[in-house]
Scaffold this active site. Structure first.
Site, short mmCIF file in Angstrom:
data_model
loop_
_atom_site.label_atom_id
_atom_site.label_comp_id
_atom_site.label_asym_id
_atom_site.label_seq_id
_atom_site.Cartn_x
_atom_site.Cartn_y
_atom_site.Cartn_z
N GLY A 12 -39.27 16.07 -2.31
CA GLY A 12 -37.98 15.15 -2.36
C GLY A 12 -36.97 16.11 -1.73
CB THR A 13 -36.97 19.80 0.33
OG1 THR A 13 -37.86 18.50 1.49
CG2 THR A 13 -38.07 20.59 -0.71
CG ASN A 14 -35.85 15.41 3.89
OD1 ASN A 14 -35.11 15.70 4.88
ND2 ASN A 14 -37.93 15.49 4.21
CG LEU A 87 -41.52 -0.14 1.74
CD1 LEU A 87 -40.23 -0.23 1.82
CD2 LEU A 87 -42.23 -0.41 -0.31
CG ASN A 101 -40.63 7.09 7.34
OD1 ASN A 101 -40.63 7.58 5.73
ND2 ASN A 101 -41.40 6.94 8.03
CG HIS A 103 -43.36 9.71 11.17
ND1 HIS A 103 -44.50 9.32 10.39
CD2 HIS A 103 -44.11 10.89 12.43
CE1 HIS A 103 -45.18 9.78 10.85
NE2 HIS A 103 -45.27 10.69 12.06
#
Ligand code: GRF
Length: 188
Positions: A12-14, A87, A101, A103
């Protein structure tokens, strides 16, 4: 005030970058209303530390249905920040043009099934690419196929390693992801 939901699967660094940019106003007039993980991961702790509601929905067949029940109907954006589940079509259609998203490569190259994590960086180096980067794109039912919103590249140096590449790509992600989110939310 805009509301976003962030989906994660990993460290979860983003997500942390998004939290920080919401706090600093770099992502303006926005609140993270919910963080959802599809597996136990450190990103959940980051949400907890920031006082953001968070939930774990175990990955599997009915993930999208369960997610649909907790994402507010009037959500402005669903942000996939290192999220590994696919999803389903119904979810993608319901929130069409409202799911994005990040990528870790220059799509349309090095996208699709199996192209995640270090697989991507290994593939880029094996192909002898001269550059890599990151791409923010809309999410559709086709993996990594939605329209590109923002992309940034850099040259790959001689003797680059997959780990070195991953680090450089992450730095690009921290730069373009908040910009893309702010652009979509505030400059439609
Ligand atoms: C990022 O490289 C992103 O492009 C990919 O997964 C990674 C997540 O990293 N989809 P983090 O969990 O944000 O550190």
């Amino acid at each position: 005030m805009k509301k976003i939901v962030v989906l994660i699967s990993g460290s979860g660094t983003n997500l942390q970058r998004i939290i920080d940019c919401v706090e600093s106003g770099e992502i303006a007039d926005t609140k993270i209303s919910l963080v959802v993980a599809d597996r136990d991961c450190y990103g959940l702790q980051r949400a907890e530390n920031a006082g953001i509601p968070h939930q774990l929905i175990k990955r599997g067949k009915s993930f999208s249905e369960k997610l649909e029940k907790i994402v507010p109907e009037d959500i402005d954006l669903v942000v996939l920040a290192g999220f590994l589940s696919i999803l389903n079509e119904q979810f993608c259609k319901k929130f069409q043009n409202k799911i994005i998203n990040i990528h870790p490569a220059l799509l349309p190259k090095f996208g699709g099934l199996g192209m995640w994590g270090m697989n991507v960086h290994n593939a880029v180096l094996e192909a002898g690419e001269k550059e890599s980067g990151a791409t923010v794109h809309f999410v559709t039912a086709g993996i990594d196929e939605g329209g590109i919103i923002l992309q940034q590249s850099f040259e790959i140096g001689a003797n680059e390693t997959p780990e070195g590449l991953a680090e450089k790509v992450h730095a690009v992600e921290y730069d373009i992801f908040p910009k893309a989110i702010n652009k979509i939310l505030n400059y439609k």
